[in-house]
Design a protein around this motif. Structure first.
Motif, mmCIF file in Angstrom:
data_model
loop_
_atom_site.group_PDB
_atom_site.id
_atom_site.type_symbol
_atom_site.label_atom_id
_atom_site.label_comp_id
_atom_site.label_asym_id
_atom_site.label_seq_id
_atom_site.Cartn_x
_atom_site.Cartn_y
_atom_site.Cartn_z
ATOM 1 N N SER A 171 72.760 -89.639 -53.976
ATOM 2 C CA SER A 171 71.378 -90.116 -54.037
ATOM 3 C C SER A 171 70.569 -89.667 -52.819
ATOM 4 O O SER A 171 69.335 -89.676 -52.851
ATOM 5 C CB SER A 171 71.345 -91.644 -54.133
ATOM 6 O OG SER A 171 71.729 -92.252 -52.905
ATOM 7 N N LEU A 172 71.261 -89.283 -51.744
ATOM 8 C CA LEU A 172 70.583 -88.814 -50.535
ATOM 9 C C LEU A 172 70.325 -87.309 -50.572
ATOM 10 O O LEU A 172 69.737 -86.768 -49.643
ATOM 11 C CB LEU A 172 71.423 -89.160 -49.298
ATOM 12 C CG LEU A 172 71.692 -90.658 -49.063
ATOM 13 C CD1 LEU A 172 72.621 -90.846 -47.883
ATOM 14 C CD2 LEU A 172 70.385 -91.419 -48.857
ATOM 15 N N LEU A 173 70.786 -86.664 -51.632
ATOM 16 C CA LEU A 173 70.602 -85.226 -51.789
ATOM 17 C C LEU A 173 69.961 -84.955 -53.143
ATOM 18 O O LEU A 173 70.099 -85.750 -54.073
ATOM 19 C CB LEU A 173 71.952 -84.499 -51.713
ATOM 20 C CG LEU A 173 72.760 -84.679 -50.420
ATOM 21 C CD1 LEU A 173 74.158 -84.115 -50.600
ATOM 22 C CD2 LEU A 173 72.051 -84.021 -49.246
ATOM 23 N N PRO A 174 69.243 -83.862 -53.276
ATOM 24 C CA PRO A 174 68.671 -83.549 -54.588
ATOM 25 C C PRO A 174 69.773 -83.289 -55.611
ATOM 26 O O PRO A 174 70.789 -82.672 -55.292
ATOM 27 C CB PRO A 174 67.842 -82.285 -54.324
ATOM 28 C CG PRO A 174 68.440 -81.686 -53.094
ATOM 29 C CD PRO A 174 68.937 -82.833 -52.265
ATOM 30 N N ALA A 175 69.568 -83.798 -56.825
ATOM 31 C CA ALA A 175 70.569 -83.582 -57.869
ATOM 32 C C ALA A 175 70.764 -82.092 -58.126
ATOM 33 O O ALA A 175 71.892 -81.631 -58.341
ATOM 34 C CB ALA A 175 70.151 -84.295 -59.152
ATOM 35 N N GLU A 176 69.700 -81.339 -58.096
ATOM 36 C CA GLU A 176 69.743 -79.892 -58.192
ATOM 37 C C GLU A 176 68.472 -79.326 -57.576
ATOM 38 O O GLU A 176 67.443 -80.006 -57.511
ATOM 39 C CB GLU A 176 69.888 -79.436 -59.644
ATOM 40 C CG GLU A 176 68.766 -79.884 -60.548
ATOM 41 C CD GLU A 176 68.970 -79.425 -61.974
ATOM 42 O OE1 GLU A 176 70.051 -78.890 -62.277
ATOM 43 O OE2 GLU A 176 68.051 -79.602 -62.789
ATOM 44 N N LEU A 177 68.576 -78.120 -57.103
ATOM 45 C CA LEU A 177 67.412 -77.492 -56.492
ATOM 46 C C LEU A 177 66.459 -77.002 -57.580
ATOM 47 O O LEU A 177 66.904 -76.501 -58.625
ATOM 48 C CB LEU A 177 67.846 -76.328 -55.604
ATOM 49 C CG LEU A 177 68.718 -76.695 -54.392
ATOM 50 C CD1 LEU A 177 69.130 -75.430 -53.648
ATOM 51 C CD2 LEU A 177 68.004 -77.665 -53.465
ATOM 52 N N PRO A 178 65.151 -77.121 -57.336
ATOM 53 C CA PRO A 178 64.193 -76.655 -58.344
ATOM 54 C C PRO A 178 64.168 -75.123 -58.422
ATOM 55 O O PRO A 178 64.611 -74.424 -57.507
ATOM 56 C CB PRO A 178 62.859 -77.200 -57.832
ATOM 57 C CG PRO A 178 63.039 -77.290 -56.352
ATOM 58 C CD PRO A 178 64.477 -77.683 -56.146
ATOM 59 N N THR A 179 63.651 -74.638 -59.531
ATOM 60 C CA THR A 179 63.482 -73.188 -59.699
ATOM 61 C C THR A 179 62.153 -72.764 -59.081
ATOM 62 O O THR A 179 61.092 -73.291 -59.426
ATOM 63 C CB THR A 179 63.507 -72.817 -61.187
ATOM 64 O OG1 THR A 179 64.772 -73.210 -61.737
ATOM 65 C CG2 THR A 179 63.313 -71.326 -61.370
ATOM 66 N N VAL A 180 62.230 -71.833 -58.155
ATOM 67 C CA VAL A 180 61.039 -71.341 -57.461
ATOM 68 C C VAL A 180 60.776 -69.917 -57.931
ATOM 69 O O VAL A 180 61.656 -69.046 -57.799
ATOM 70 C CB VAL A 180 61.232 -71.370 -55.927
ATOM 71 C CG1 VAL A 180 59.968 -70.876 -55.231
ATOM 72 C CG2 VAL A 180 61.607 -72.773 -55.461
ATOM 73 N N PRO A 181 59.614 -69.645 -58.486
ATOM 74 C CA PRO A 181 59.313 -68.282 -58.959
ATOM 75 C C PRO A 181 59.460 -67.256 -57.838
ATOM 76 O O PRO A 181 58.931 -67.438 -56.733
ATOM 77 C CB PRO A 181 57.860 -68.382 -59.430
ATOM 78 C CG PRO A 181 57.673 -69.835 -59.754
ATOM 79 C CD PRO A 181 58.503 -70.584 -58.757
ATOM 80 N N GLY A 182 60.192 -66.203 -58.119
ATOM 81 C CA GLY A 182 60.368 -65.139 -57.136
ATOM 82 C C GLY A 182 61.329 -65.478 -56.023
ATOM 83 O O GLY A 182 61.418 -64.733 -55.035
ATOM 84 N N LEU A 183 62.044 -66.586 -56.141
ATOM 85 C CA LEU A 183 62.936 -67.015 -55.060
ATOM 86 C C LEU A 183 64.247 -67.518 -55.665
ATOM 87 O O LEU A 183 64.272 -68.095 -56.750
ATOM 88 C CB LEU A 183 62.288 -68.125 -54.238
ATOM 89 C CG LEU A 183 62.929 -68.447 -52.883
ATOM 90 C CD1 LEU A 183 62.603 -67.363 -51.880
ATOM 91 C CD2 LEU A 183 62.434 -69.807 -52.368
ATOM 92 N N GLU A 184 65.328 -67.290 -54.959
ATOM 93 C CA GLU A 184 66.634 -67.833 -55.348
ATOM 94 C C GLU A 184 67.061 -68.835 -54.290
ATOM 95 O O GLU A 184 66.907 -68.595 -53.081
ATOM 96 C CB GLU A 184 67.668 -66.707 -55.458
ATOM 97 C CG GLU A 184 69.056 -67.175 -55.897
ATOM 98 C CD GLU A 184 70.053 -66.044 -55.935
ATOM 99 O OE1 GLU A 184 71.185 -66.237 -55.426
ATOM 100 O OE2 GLU A 184 69.709 -64.967 -56.470
#
Length: 429
Positions: free
Chosen positions: A184-197
């Motif tokens: 809960s103290l960390l993001p469940a998953e990282l978001p998708t950023v256009p043009g970025l990994e």
């Protein structure tokens, strides 16, 4: 004078000799028959077929039987429980026949009213002058106190085993709860950023303790994105509370003013005001903003007391992005933070990490892994993007074994390299 002056008065020697004589006479007070009958243990003699020839009063009282009902009428096995008879026939009697004596065997005898008494039995065969067996002499010791002790010992052992199982179950539930809280103290998953990994990894040094490492990646609006990674001092619930406060403060501050130095300054004010009057709490952190361009991503970041970010370039080189002088966050009411800028081009990766990685102990000398080793490791890896680098680093962490005694968080951000041109495209060009 020729006589001795230290001689005892007349008659004194006889009086002194009387004391041991009185004690000896007391020992002879009981006849051998009395000693046999009233002994604190049971005695009996049996013929070779097991018929009881003689039995003492002590054993008769235990059994609740009369002598005339036993002597010459019952066999020794008639005094035993069903289980005792079975053991006597299969083990006790064969051992006695083979060795001529058996000592300290645990059996159960039954009383006239159906009760059972645990006893220890010792038997020995008496032989004639020519070596022929004549009878068996048996001593029976009351083992009720011993059986009670063994029962209590077994009960205590069972209780301890149950307590151990309960403790293991409680520990498993605690670890599950801690894992849920840690997630809960960390993001469940990282978001998708256009043009970025983007890729991340969290290594827990102990499943029994909450770590204070944290990271996040979130949109600021438009085409800008914010990221941070840090480490709260300490472990456990209190550190988790600081971690939660830190994460939400960074997010809120970034939405108000995304300048990295301003964001860390706000966090410093919040932590100092919240904790300086009680138990001091502080953290280290890197906060930055990503701004994608046409062929690159601009990075503006600031750090407070945290290791410098590492950049793996597409040409398989690696270097740090220095942020010297950044102070611990939350210690002083006013703190200075250092910012830096860079650009990420296709194939470049920005790596943020907590000091569990560089402070791992390696080799027989248990030396610190260190920043130089990390930079060299990154330069050796193929520049194929954040996911590839995080995979390599997670393997590195696993290889430290017990030399890694602190939690470690990793966050990698990069611009994907263009796919290699196909042979057909090369011909067209």
């Amino acid at each position: 004078m020729t006589g001795r002056t230290d001689q005892a008065p007349e008659g004194a020697q006889d009086q002194g000799a009387a004391a041991p004589n009185v004690a000896f006479t007391a020992l002879l007070e009981d006849s051998a028959e009395d000693l046999y009958e009233e002994a604190p243990c049971g005695y009996l003699s049996t013929l070779m077929d097991g018929t009881i020839a003689k039995i003492n009063t002590t054993l008769l009282e235990w059994l609740g039987l009369a002598r005339e009902d036993v002597a010459g009428r019952m066999r020794f096995t008639d005094l035993l429980t069903v289980g005792g008879k079975l053991y006597h026939e299969t083990h006790f009697a064969p051992l006695l026949q083979m060795n001529g004596e058996v000592g300290g065997i645990a059996l159960d005898i039954k009383t006239a009213d159906g009760q059972r008494i645990p006893v220890l039995v010792t038997s020995k065969v008496k032989t004639s002058h020519d070596g022929q067996p004549m009878l068996v002499r048996t001593t029976v010791f009351d083992a009720r106190d011993r059986r009670a002790y063994e029962t209590e010992l077994l009960r205590a052992r069972q209780a301890a085993e149950e307590a151990r199982r309960q403790a293991e179950a409680d520990r498993e539930r605690l670890q599950e709860a801690l894992a849920v809280l840690q997630r809960s103290l960390l993001p469940a998953e990282l978001p998708t950023v256009p043009g970025l990994e983007a890729s991340s990894y969290y290594h827990t040094a102990s499943p029994d303790l909450l770590g204070g490492d944290f990271y996040d990646l979130f949109p600021l609006g438009g085409d800008r994105w914010a990221f941070f990674l840090g480490d709260v001092c300490g472990k456990g619930p209190r550190a988790a509370a600081v971690t939660s406060l830190t994460r939400y403060t960074l997010r809120a501050a970034a939405l108000h003013d995304p300048d990295p130095v301003a964001v860390l300054t706000t966090l410093n004010t919040v932590l100092h005001e919240r904790y300086h009057s009680v138990a001091p709490r502080y953290c280290t952190a890197v906060f930055g903003v990503l701004h994608p361009g046409n062929d690159h991503v601009s990075v503006h970041l600031a750090a407070g007391g945290h290791p410098s970010a590492l950049i793996q370039r597409a040409d398989n080189t690696a270097h740090y992005l220095p942020t010297p002088g950044g102070m611990l966050i939350g210690v002083l009411p006013q703190a200075r933070f250092t910012s830096a800028r860079t650009r990420l081009f296709p194939g470049d990766t920005l790596l943020l990490y907590t000091d569990g990685l560089t402070e791992a102990r390696t080799g027989s000398e248990r030396e610190l892994y260190g920043e130089d080793a990390l930079r060299a490791f990154a330069a050796e890896q193929p520049a194929t993007g954040p996911r590839s680098l995080i995979t390599a680093l997670s393997g590195l962490l696993a290889g430290f074994g017990d030399g890694l005694d602190d939690d470690t968080a990793l966050l990698a951000l990069g611009v994907p390299a263009p796919p290699p041109a196909s042979p057909v495209e090369d011909l067209k060009s």
